[in-house]
Design a protein around this motif. Sequence first.
Motif, PDB file in Angstrom:
ATOM      1  N   LEU A  38      31.717  26.688  50.035  1.00  0.00           N
ATOM      2  CA  LEU A  38      32.650  27.677  50.591  1.00  0.00           C
ATOM      3  C   LEU A  38      33.037  27.311  52.029  1.00  0.00           C
ATOM      4  O   LEU A  38      32.225  26.771  52.778  1.00  0.00           O
ATOM      5  CB  LEU A  38      32.010  29.068  50.556  1.00  0.00           C
ATOM      6  N   SER A  65      37.059  32.827  51.722  1.00  0.00           N
ATOM      7  CA  SER A  65      36.287  31.862  52.506  1.00  0.00           C
ATOM      8  C   SER A  65      34.784  32.137  52.441  1.00  0.00           C
ATOM      9  O   SER A  65      33.993  31.287  52.834  1.00  0.00           O
ATOM     10  CB  SER A  65      36.784  31.806  53.960  1.00  0.00           C
ATOM     11  N   GLY A  66      34.411  33.322  51.971  1.00  0.00           N
ATOM     12  CA  GLY A  66      32.988  33.606  51.796  1.00  0.00           C
ATOM     13  C   GLY A  66      32.436  34.665  52.734  1.00  0.00           C
ATOM     14  O   GLY A  66      31.226  34.849  52.825  1.00  0.00           O
ATOM     15  N   LYS A  67      33.313  35.383  53.419  1.00  0.00           N
ATOM     16  CA  LYS A  67      32.849  36.393  54.373  1.00  0.00           C
ATOM     17  C   LYS A  67      31.960  37.439  53.699  1.00  0.00           C
ATOM     18  O   LYS A  67      30.825  37.675  54.111  1.00  0.00           O
ATOM     19  CB  LYS A  67      34.055  37.113  55.016  1.00  0.00           C
ATOM     20  N   SER A  98      31.539  44.568  42.378  1.00  0.00           N
ATOM     21  CA  SER A  98      31.636  43.202  41.892  1.00  0.00           C
ATOM     22  C   SER A  98      30.989  42.230  42.877  1.00  0.00           C
ATOM     23  O   SER A  98      30.299  41.280  42.483  1.00  0.00           O
ATOM     24  CB  SER A  98      33.102  42.887  41.601  1.00  0.00           C
ATOM     25  N   ARG A 102      27.732  39.754  42.317  1.00  0.00           N
ATOM     26  CA  ARG A 102      27.762  38.323  42.598  1.00  0.00           C
ATOM     27  C   ARG A 102      26.608  37.917  43.527  1.00  0.00           C
ATOM     28  O   ARG A 102      25.907  36.946  43.283  1.00  0.00           O
ATOM     29  CB  ARG A 102      29.112  37.981  43.247  1.00  0.00           C
ATOM     30  N   PHE A 298      36.336  36.944  36.259  1.00  0.00           N
ATOM     31  CA  PHE A 298      35.706  35.833  36.973  1.00  0.00           C
ATOM     32  C   PHE A 298      35.260  34.707  36.046  1.00  0.00           C
ATOM     33  O   PHE A 298      34.843  33.657  36.514  1.00  0.00           O
ATOM     34  CB  PHE A 298      34.507  36.325  37.782  1.00  0.00           C
ATOM     35  N   THR A 317      43.349  41.111  48.807  1.00  0.00           N
ATOM     36  CA  THR A 317      42.338  40.511  49.675  1.00  0.00           C
ATOM     37  C   THR A 317      40.908  40.856  49.276  1.00  0.00           C
ATOM     38  O   THR A 317      39.978  40.154  49.658  1.00  0.00           O
ATOM     39  CB  THR A 317      42.509  40.940  51.154  1.00  0.00           C
ATOM     40  N   THR A 320      38.525  37.738  45.145  1.00  0.00           N
ATOM     41  CA  THR A 320      39.120  36.414  45.008  1.00  0.00           C
ATOM     42  C   THR A 320      38.815  35.887  43.628  1.00  0.00           C
ATOM     43  O   THR A 320      37.664  35.828  43.222  1.00  0.00           O
ATOM     44  CB  THR A 320      38.540  35.444  46.037  1.00  0.00           C
ATOM     45  N   ASP A 322      39.018  32.663  41.372  1.00  0.00           N
ATOM     46  CA  ASP A 322      39.234  31.228  41.495  1.00  0.00           C
ATOM     47  C   ASP A 322      40.186  30.738  40.406  1.00  0.00           C
ATOM     48  O   ASP A 322      40.268  31.320  39.337  1.00  0.00           O
ATOM     49  CB  ASP A 322      37.893  30.491  41.406  1.00  0.00           C
ATOM     50  N   ARG A 366      44.789  28.530  47.031  1.00  0.00           N
ATOM     51  CA  ARG A 366      43.419  28.440  47.504  1.00  0.00           C
ATOM     52  C   ARG A 366      42.731  27.133  47.117  1.00  0.00           C
ATOM     53  O   ARG A 366      41.979  26.568  47.882  1.00  0.00           O
ATOM     54  CB  ARG A 366      42.613  29.620  46.971  1.00  0.00           C
TER      55      ARG A 366
HETATM   56  P1  ADP Z   1      35.978  36.605  51.348  1.00  0.00           P
HETATM   57  O1  ADP Z   1      35.196  37.847  51.568  1.00  0.00           O
HETATM   58  O2  ADP Z   1      36.022  35.710  52.533  1.00  0.00           O
HETATM   59  O3  ADP Z   1      37.339  36.908  50.847  1.00  0.00           O
HETATM   60  P2  ADP Z   1      34.172  36.209  49.148  1.00  0.00           P
HETATM   61  O4  ADP Z   1      32.837  36.168  49.782  1.00  0.00           O
HETATM   62  O5  ADP Z   1      34.575  37.496  48.509  1.00  0.00           O
HETATM   63  O6  ADP Z   1      35.254  35.748  50.210  1.00  0.00           O
HETATM   64  O7  ADP Z   1      34.295  35.120  48.015  1.00  0.00           O
HETATM   65  C1  ADP Z   1      33.662  33.865  48.064  1.00  0.00           C
HETATM   66  C2  ADP Z   1      33.668  33.251  46.692  1.00  0.00           C
HETATM   67  O8  ADP Z   1      32.845  34.000  45.820  1.00  0.00           O
HETATM   68  C3  ADP Z   1      35.032  33.145  46.031  1.00  0.00           C
HETATM   69  O9  ADP Z   1      35.182  31.852  45.540  1.00  0.00           O
HETATM   70  C4  ADP Z   1      34.974  34.138  44.900  1.00  0.00           C
HETATM   71  O10 ADP Z   1      35.712  33.719  43.805  1.00  0.00           O
HETATM   72  C5  ADP Z   1      33.502  34.189  44.578  1.00  0.00           C
HETATM   73  N1  ADP Z   1      33.165  35.514  44.021  1.00  0.00           N
HETATM   74  C6  ADP Z   1      33.172  36.679  44.674  1.00  0.00           C
HETATM   75  N2  ADP Z   1      32.823  37.692  43.854  1.00  0.00           N
HETATM   76  C7  ADP Z   1      32.585  37.142  42.648  1.00  0.00           C
HETATM   77  C8  ADP Z   1      32.167  37.636  41.375  1.00  0.00           C
HETATM   78  N3  ADP Z   1      31.942  38.947  41.188  1.00  0.00           N
HETATM   79  N4  ADP Z   1      32.022  36.759  40.368  1.00  0.00           N
HETATM   80  C9  ADP Z   1      32.256  35.468  40.549  1.00  0.00           C
HETATM   81  N5  ADP Z   1      32.643  34.923  41.713  1.00  0.00           N
HETATM   82  C10 ADP Z   1      32.808  35.737  42.756  1.00  0.00           C
END
Ligand code: ADP
Length: 677
Positions: A38, A65-67, A98, A102, A298, A317, A320, A322, A366
Amino acid sequence: KASVMDGDNFDYEEMEDALEKSRAKSALEALQEERKKLPIYPYREELLQAVRDHQVLVIVGETGSGKTTQIPQYLHEAGYTKQGMIACTQPRRVAAMSVAARVSQEMGVKLGHEVGYSIRFEDCTSEKTILKYMTDGMLLREFLGEPDLASYSVVMVDEAHERTLSTDILFGLVKDISRFRPDLKLLISSATLDAEKFSDYFDSAPIFKIPGRRYPVEINFTKAPEADYLDAAIVTSLQIHVTQPPGDILVFLTGQEEIETAEEILKHRTRGLGTKIAELIICPIYANLPTELQAKIFEPTPEGARKVVLATNIAETSLTIDGIKYVIDPGFCKMKSYNPRTGMESLLVTPISKASAMQRAGRSGRTGPGKCFRLYTAYNFHNDLDDNTVPEIQRTNLANVVLTLKSLGIHDLLHFDFMDPPPAEALLKALELLFALSALNKLGELTKVGRRMAEFPVDPMLSKMIVASEKYKCSDEIISIAAMLSVGNSIFYRPKDKQVHADNARMNFHTGNVGDHIALLKVYNSWKETNYSTQWCYENYIQVRSMKRARDVRDQLAGLLERVEIELTSNSSDLDAIKKSITSGFFPHSARLQKNGSYRTVKHPQTVNIHPSSGLAQVLPRWVVYHELVLTTKEYMRQVTELKPEWLVEIAPHYYQLKDVEDAGSKKMPRGEGRAQ
Ligand code: ADP
Ligand code: MG
């Protein structure tokens, strides 16, 4: 399932266990590898150092970005959870759930244990919880029980750019406690570049930027405005599917109904495409989508297929997904608007802002170059769209927030430290309403009624209805009604090919023209009598899922009743008592029948109509009280119950005078006219 076999000293169960463990371990390892890819990962140490050095930090980084998923984990790994929990707020329920799911996977723990989430009416946390994802509204409520948030070591106000009402209020509250809690770390994170504004507000807090990886996005506009954006979005999706190289599609729609319609049409039309065309996997995502289906968006798209995600603003926002390469942006979203003069609130389909349009387009670039199809013209974009979305605090009813702030002992609302202040008129209106509901006294101080109301995580009119049920000895019925109302409009369903059956089933609950509230109560009680039978729901065209949710909400309301020391009493035979309770909360929503069959609201005269889905739509009682207004082709009242006009004066003498409710109609309008009886 294999078990220990005769004469064989091989324990299959043990072996399966071991296999399962090793599979889980390698899945966990794979997830750890993904975490390292990330954009935020290379900045981990720098970020942790910045948090050590500063109490308040503004963090900016592209969506994805992974915030949200990484920062709380980094802080946990760095030991911050030893002093308390880490809270991470989200404007949307689905995002909180969600993301928590994760992160629990990434940490290899069970959801609700070390990593949990808390959203209204659903607390998925435990004693063990150290990372708590929650809606901003829930953190706001936590101040009521713990004004210094002592159980937290870090508060991350995430998605700050969304500027929801709760987030804006949180800003003021966390800024305040950060002054007397130097140990509390405060992170404000945002996906857009208005970070300066956050920094200014938080006494020039430093800004930490996470450079994003962004690929070019090709933007396409339509040549002429689209008359029907939903149809245009469907056609565009199919065109992309048939003509464009692999890559998933993300379509922005305004709400559940629209998404379901689009899903149905897409399914129908892809059937006609023949077998030469690759499979198109349709994934809806919106706030009320059941949890089991949320995970589907996802899941990686299988080789050779294409995914089309039909999403509300939630994918702008908050989430995300992928693999998105194509974005279709019709240019609309559903937005709350509020008229402080009349106190009326409605949810309207509204053009988005330029900032939103940019965010939406960005979703396609992205992981590689992307394409965005805007279903509006370049002229529209430049001339008709606002630059930014107006913060919610400036376009919403503030009654709920004012009641919460008052309960927190914050009296001087005009001088509350707002990032952007609400219109004075809206504040005044909120105070007026709370006074009318007897939640505040003439001096604007919280009353006992108000204190009790504030315990319930629902809007003030609803909480007043609940508190008033004590007087009418029908709290048992009223919390069922409140629970059913809070589930929204997803109780009944009406399959296209069985509409007549569904309508008949629904009308059964309306026997005696009892009104929609009591019909909802009948639905709940009948379901309860069948011992919560799923079969019964099927037979009556009722959504089991919604009913289960209503039951959960009801249980919680029952718990809260106990907390405010209101006894659970049933008075089911006295419908007037129940209706009076409803009126005690909703008297500002009263309306009187007009000659032409429409209604006029009593206090701030406006023409409204009974929603066609109401059991009273054909009955047209002379006086009604309604739950909410919705604007579609007309201004409609949804969830309507008949009332006697003298109740208004009896229940709210400070709000209605006799002249307001004198049935002038009986002179001007012959009895029975306008009634379809
Ligand atoms: P930001 O907060 O900067 O927008 P995220 O931390 O939400 O970024 O996301 C980081 C990564 O984690 C992304 O590639 C996203 O697709 C993945 N992700 C987030 N939530 C899930 C989920 N519930 N299942 C699968 N992947 C996830
Ligand atoms: Mg995020």
